[in-house]
Motif scaffolding. Structure first.
Motif, PDB file in Angstrom:
ATOM      1  N   LYS A 289       0.809  -1.213   0.000  1.00  0.00           N
ATOM      2  CA  LYS A 289       0.000   0.000   0.000  1.00  0.00           C
ATOM      3  C   LYS A 289       0.846   1.268   0.000  1.00  0.00           C
ATOM      4  CE  LYS A 289      -4.035   2.032   2.248  1.00  0.00           C
ATOM      5  NZ  LYS A 289      -5.016   1.912   3.358  1.00  0.00           N
ATOM      6  N   LEU A 290       0.389   2.251  -0.788  1.00  0.00           N
ATOM      7  CA  LEU A 290       1.037   3.562  -0.841  1.00  0.00           C
ATOM      8  C   LEU A 290       0.095   4.575  -0.210  1.00  0.00           C
ATOM      9  CD1 LEU A 290       3.603   4.963  -1.967  1.00  0.00           C
ATOM     10  CD2 LEU A 290       2.293   5.488  -4.028  1.00  0.00           C
ATOM     11  N   ASN A 291       0.408   5.000   1.036  1.00  0.00           N
ATOM     12  CA  ASN A 291      -0.478   5.908   1.755  1.00  0.00           C
ATOM     13  C   ASN A 291      -0.178   7.369   1.406  1.00  0.00           C
ATOM     14  OD1 ASN A 291       1.863   6.520   3.201  1.00  0.00           O
ATOM     15  ND2 ASN A 291       1.346   5.161   4.892  1.00  0.00           N
ATOM     16  N   PHE A 292      -0.795   8.277   2.172  1.00  0.00           N
ATOM     17  CA  PHE A 292      -0.644   9.714   1.889  1.00  0.00           C
ATOM     18  C   PHE A 292       0.817  10.158   2.001  1.00  0.00           C
ATOM     19  CE2 PHE A 292      -0.481  14.030   3.818  1.00  0.00           C
ATOM     20  CZ  PHE A 292      -0.821  14.736   2.671  1.00  0.00           C
ATOM     21  N   LEU A 293       1.516   9.709   3.058  1.00  0.00           N
ATOM     22  CA  LEU A 293       2.909  10.080   3.222  1.00  0.00           C
ATOM     23  C   LEU A 293       3.773   9.494   2.112  1.00  0.00           C
ATOM     24  CD1 LEU A 293       3.437   9.805   7.098  1.00  0.00           C
ATOM     25  CD2 LEU A 293       3.092  11.859   5.715  1.00  0.00           C
ATOM     26  N   GLY A 294       3.414   8.306   1.634  1.00  0.00           N
ATOM     27  CA  GLY A 294       4.133   7.718   0.519  1.00  0.00           C
ATOM     28  C   GLY A 294       3.991   8.550  -0.742  1.00  0.00           C
ATOM     29  N   LYS A 295       2.776   9.035  -0.992  1.00  0.00           N
ATOM     30  CA  LYS A 295       2.560   9.890  -2.162  1.00  0.00           C
ATOM     31  C   LYS A 295       3.316  11.207  -2.017  1.00  0.00           C
ATOM     32  CE  LYS A 295      -1.973   7.841  -2.954  1.00  0.00           C
ATOM     33  NZ  LYS A 295      -3.449   8.050  -2.926  1.00  0.00           N
ATOM     34  N   LEU A 296       3.357  11.735  -0.796  1.00  0.00           N
ATOM     35  CA  LEU A 296       4.139  12.950  -0.552  1.00  0.00           C
ATOM     36  C   LEU A 296       5.620  12.681  -0.783  1.00  0.00           C
ATOM     37  CD1 LEU A 296       4.233  15.883   0.445  1.00  0.00           C
ATOM     38  CD2 LEU A 296       4.370  15.003   2.794  1.00  0.00           C
ATOM     39  N   GLY A 297       6.080  11.488  -0.379  1.00  0.00           N
ATOM     40  CA  GLY A 297       7.472  11.108  -0.612  1.00  0.00           C
ATOM     41  C   GLY A 297       7.795  11.035  -2.093  1.00  0.00           C
TER      42      GLY A 297
END
Length: 344
Positions: free
Chosen positions: A113-121
């Motif tokens: 899973k790619l969460n919100f922080l992952g997308k920000l990263g």
């Protein structure tokens, strides 16, 4: 010097653009190859074969793994050619884009899973890579194989080479068997250390082949060219073997960023020692390059450090709606303005 000219004017902007485009294409292929190879390794595990991390080599008979290897080979070929046109301290950090690609594909095909922080990263990886491109060295410090041959004999690079050799034998015969299956750093340290030499040798090969095909000289008669070729093949084989072990043992979304940070850091050190690409850069470009690299590292940490947490944009402080009490009675009092007074 004419007004308006800078040392960077000596560099062929066309060659720089070619190297930049090749580096970006390389990241797309390499990022995709990580996912395909991981799918092949998972398939073998599900079929009950010995894992690559346990010393199994069944993956050599798996067509999906070979497809991933071929795609990685294409990416590495683009990367190799890019080193002939652009400085290593530009080409290597752009590998952050491969982290971005592999993370996005892993969320789709590996259920990571790619969460919100992952997308920000992911966003920060793109921003950091852009900063690196803007502030990277725009001129080469080594133009011929003869210059490289002299620099390969410098004491500082020889000391670095000896350190890598000790690291290699230390991991293969002691750290790997003892800690390799429990600590992700062990095998990736070996991949990164050997990989920094791969980049150095690839850069030398690229310069030599560019010089030969341009007709300036025939380096095929020079033993240094063949030494670089053999050393490059050996280093790539070692990287492939121990990277497979890490991919089989640990999660892809962890292996990729840790490998990127360690690999890029050692490549920058090796390039600074041998090619001295930064010696003609201004302080603002050096600072900008470092800041770009730091931004990329922060992006990678956000991309992976909180990957197992269920974090969405609604959970952030940007959600300005007040949180109502769970109790129905208190919620009613909250609406009529008595809840805060009662708990004052």
């Amino acid at each position: 010097m004419d007004v308006g000219k800078t040392p960077h004017n000596n560099y062929n902007s066309h060659s720089f653009a070619i190297g930049l485009c090749l580096a970006i294409c390389s990241s797309f292929f390499i990022g995709t190859s990580f996912i395909i190879k991981k799918i092949g390794l998972r398939r073998l595990t599900n079929l009950g074969y010995a894992r690559a991390g346990a010393g199994g080599f069944r993956y050599l008979r798996e067509w999906i793994w070979w497809l991933g290897l071929i795609i990685m080979g294409i990416g590495e070929a683009f990367n190799f050619i890019a080193y002939a046109f652009a400085p290593a301290s530009l080409v290597t950090p752009l590998g952050a884009l491969s982290v971005l690609i592999s993370s996005i594909l892993a969320s789709k095909f590996l259920n990571e899973k790619l969460n919100f922080l992952g997308k920000l990263g992911c966003f920060l990886c793109v921003i950091g890579s852009t900063i690196i491109v803007i502030h990277s060295p725009k001129q080469e410090e080594i133009e011929t194989l003869a210059e490289l041959q002299i620099k390969l004999q410098e004491p500082l690079f020889i000391a670095y080479l000896i350190l890598i050799v000790f690291t290699f034998f230390g991991v293969v015969f002691y750290l790997g068997p003892k800690y390799g299956n429990s600590n992700i750093v062990v095998y990736l340290l070996l991949c990164s250390a050997v990989g920094s030499l791969t980049v150095v040798f690839c850069k030398g090969l690229g310069v030599s082949l560019r010089e030969t095909f341009s007709g300036a000289t025939n380096d095929f008669n020079n033993w240094v060219l063949w030494f670089l070729l053999i050393a490059t093949v050996f280093c790539i084989m070692m990287q492939m073997n121990y990277l497979n072990k890490s991919l089989d043992i640990f999660n892809t979304s962890i292996v990729t960023p840790v490998y990127y940070v360690m690999f890029t850091t050692l490549v920058i050190i090796a390039s600074a020692i041998l090619f001295k690409e930064w010696q003609n850069m201004g302080y603002n470009d050096i600072l900008g390059n470092i800041c770009g690299f730091v931004v990329v590292i922060i992006g990678i940490l956000l991309l992976n450090a909180f990957k197992d947490m269920d974090i969405s944009f609604k959970d952030s402080s940007f959600n300005f709606k007040p949180k109502l009490p769970n109790n129905i009675e208190n919620r009613t009092e909250f609406v009529y303005g008595t809840y805060n007074n009662r708990n004052a």
